[in-house]
Motif scaffolding. Structure first.
Motif, PDB file in Angstrom:
ATOM      1  N   ALA A   1      11.758  -7.090  -6.057  1.00  0.00           N
ATOM      2  CA  ALA A   1      10.319  -7.152  -5.825  1.00  0.00           C
ATOM      3  C   ALA A   1       9.670  -5.881  -6.358  1.00  0.00           C
ATOM      4  O   ALA A   1      10.197  -4.780  -6.175  1.00  0.00           O
ATOM      5  N   LEU A   2       8.545  -6.046  -7.028  1.00  0.00           N
ATOM      6  CA  LEU A   2       7.718  -4.917  -7.436  1.00  0.00           C
ATOM      7  C   LEU A   2       6.681  -4.693  -6.346  1.00  0.00           C
ATOM      8  O   LEU A   2       6.002  -5.639  -5.931  1.00  0.00           O
ATOM      9  N   VAL A   3       6.563  -3.458  -5.876  1.00  0.00           N
ATOM     10  CA  VAL A   3       5.636  -3.164  -4.777  1.00  0.00           C
ATOM     11  C   VAL A   3       4.412  -2.430  -5.330  1.00  0.00           C
ATOM     12  O   VAL A   3       4.543  -1.416  -6.021  1.00  0.00           O
ATOM     13  N   LEU A   4       3.229  -2.957  -5.000  1.00  0.00           N
ATOM     14  CA  LEU A   4       1.954  -2.376  -5.430  1.00  0.00           C
ATOM     15  C   LEU A   4       1.145  -2.045  -4.176  1.00  0.00           C
ATOM     16  O   LEU A   4       0.301  -2.830  -3.745  1.00  0.00           O
ATOM     17  N   PRO A   5       1.341  -0.870  -3.596  1.00  0.00           N
ATOM     18  CA  PRO A   5       0.699  -0.527  -2.318  1.00  0.00           C
ATOM     19  C   PRO A   5      -0.657   0.168  -2.502  1.00  0.00           C
ATOM     20  O   PRO A   5      -0.968   1.137  -1.816  1.00  0.00           O
ATOM     21  N   TYR A   6      -1.459  -0.340  -3.441  1.00  0.00           N
ATOM     22  CA  TYR A   6      -2.677   0.355  -3.848  1.00  0.00           C
ATOM     23  C   TYR A   6      -3.686   0.476  -2.706  1.00  0.00           C
ATOM     24  O   TYR A   6      -3.870  -0.444  -1.921  1.00  0.00           O
ATOM     25  N   ARG A   7      -4.381   1.621  -2.688  1.00  0.00           N
ATOM     26  CA  ARG A   7      -5.495   1.822  -1.748  1.00  0.00           C
ATOM     27  C   ARG A   7      -6.747   1.108  -2.249  1.00  0.00           C
ATOM     28  O   ARG A   7      -7.529   0.572  -1.473  1.00  0.00           O
ATOM     29  N   HIS A   8      -6.959   1.150  -3.554  1.00  0.00           N
ATOM     30  CA  HIS A   8      -8.051   0.415  -4.175  1.00  0.00           C
ATOM     31  C   HIS A   8      -7.689   0.178  -5.637  1.00  0.00           C
ATOM     32  O   HIS A   8      -6.943   0.944  -6.242  1.00  0.00           O
ATOM     33  N   ILE A   9      -8.221  -0.897  -6.197  1.00  0.00           N
ATOM     34  CA  ILE A   9      -7.963  -1.253  -7.591  1.00  0.00           C
ATOM     35  C   ILE A   9      -8.926  -2.369  -7.967  1.00  0.00           C
ATOM     36  O   ILE A   9      -9.316  -3.176  -7.117  1.00  0.00           O
ATOM     37  N   ASP A  10      -9.352  -2.393  -9.221  1.00  0.00           N
ATOM     38  CA  ASP A  10     -10.155  -3.529  -9.684  1.00  0.00           C
ATOM     39  C   ASP A  10      -9.248  -4.624 -10.219  1.00  0.00           C
ATOM     40  O   ASP A  10      -9.354  -5.779  -9.856  1.00  0.00           O
TER      41      ASP A  10
END
Length: 383
Positions: free
Chosen positions: A289-298
């Motif tokens: 699994a690729l984890v994308l724990p972003y706080r904000h993103i467009d």
């Protein structure tokens, strides 16, 4: 009598933007029979050499290790050259797809030249605001930038809504073109089983991956806090790969990695620095699994890279993530917090191998082939 629309010459300006995005976008236009030409850097010009596209490598060498004086002279020559070409090649459509490192110069000053001298000025908005500069002054600058083009291109429906709600941009001038797949993730022939043996991973171990430029908004610290909360008997490992851009954040992450290893018995491996296409392909192949724990993103190019490789995704529900991370692709954490991400990762482990298939993800991702995603632009280019 209605006037006939003409297919013009479309000049794409990359501003040295991401090599694979630029290459895939330009060749997608070419496959769609668009009369495309490009102003690029040396490395992209070399990659486009056998396509038959007219390329002007005006951006030159973009190696970050160049002498600062050489960089300055090169940048001045580049920006003067861009303005000169816009004035000289007036009956053209100009599409700027690169990000604006110097917003006032590249977005406003050059934008005025594009507006005045081109037949049509098209601009791709990758991020509505810079990740680390979201103040009132920056919003005002960006609003001016967004008012100048004839057409704004965004990659998600949410970005289109936000452009109107936050900047007052008319919906009529905004075109949604979905982000295409990353050819770097699909063109490598990497055996998952052999690579996992090379990396010392058992077939039963669940591997989480985080890669890309490491910046605070991407939430690696949130991921480390969540991963540290796992029971130390879990058969898992976390791979982190990328370059740090902030020394203080780097030290915080290193401290968290040390603590997770020593106090909680977590298996974490860090590859610090530039990540080559080969290393990226390997990590996507061995990962579960690729984890994308972003706080904000467009929107996220890394997400499309994951879809290209068929790796499941665990992401925080920010920006436009929910448009892509459906149940057959991965799991969304409700918010960018340790508890929400931990819950999503545990849910992934519990359902591992039962609901999400790499082959299904690759099949679903075919709709994001560049030849398909550029189609909304073709009519917009007509003059």
């Amino acid at each position: 009598m209605a006037s006939l629309k003409v297919k013009p010459v479309v000049w794409v300006i990359t501003h040295g933007f991401q090599l694979h995005y630029s290459y895939d976008f330009i060749t997608g236009l070419l496959k769609s029979k668009c009369n495309v030409k490009a102003i690029t850097c040396d490395s992209l010009a070399s990659k486009l050499e056998n396509t038959g596209i007219e390329v002007i490598p005006l951006r030159g060498n973009i190696n970050s290790n160049r002498n600062i004086f050489i960089k300055l002279v090169s940048n001045i020559r580049y920006h003067v050259g861009v303005v000169f070409l816009v004035v000289m090649k007036q009956p053209s459509v100009w599409h700027v797809i690169g990000t604006l490192r110097h917003p006032i110069l590249m977005g406003i000053v050059e934008g005025i030249f594009f507006k005045v001298f081109s037949k049509k000025y098209v601009f791709t908005v990758h991020n509505l605001l810079p990740h680390e500069s979201r103040n009132t002054i920056q919003k005002t600058i960006n609003k001016i930038i967004y008012l100048l083009p004839d057409i704004l291109v965004v990659h998600t429906k949410k970005m289109k809504r936000d452009l109107t709600e936050l900047f007052g941009i008319s919906q009529k001038k905004i075109v949604v073109m979905e982000h295409g797949l990353n050819s770097a993730a699909t063109e490598k022939n990497v055996s998952r089983e052999i690579l996992r043996e090379v990396y010392g991973l058992s077939s039963s171990m669940i591997v989480f991956v985080f890669f890309g430029k490491i910046r605070p908004y991407k939430g690696l610290d949130i991921l480390l806090d969540a991963y540290s909360s796992f029971n130390d008997k879990r058969n898992t490992k976390l791979f982190i790969a990328g370059e740090f851009e902030n020394a203080d954040y780097r030290q915080m992450i290193l401290d968290k990695i040390f603590s997770a290893r020593e106090a909680n018995g977590c298996e974490i491996e860090l590859f610090e620095g530039y990540i080559s296409d080969e290393k990226m392909a390997e990590l996507l192949a061995i990962g579960d699994a690729l984890v994308l724990p972003y706080r904000h993103i467009d929107q996220s190019g890394v997400l499309l890279t994951a879809l290209s490789a068929g790796i499941p995704v665990i992401a925080t529900n920010v920006g436009s993530m929910s448009e892509y991370v459906q149940p057959e692709v991965g799991i969304l954490a409700e918010e960018p917090s340790c508890s929400s991400l931990l819950k999503a990762m545990e849910e992934f482990i519990e359902s591992y191998g039962t609901t999400i298939s790499r082959d299904n993800i690759k099949a679903l991702a075919k709709k994001y082939d560049w030849e398909n995603v550029v189609s909304p632009l073709l009519e917009q280019y007509e003059i």
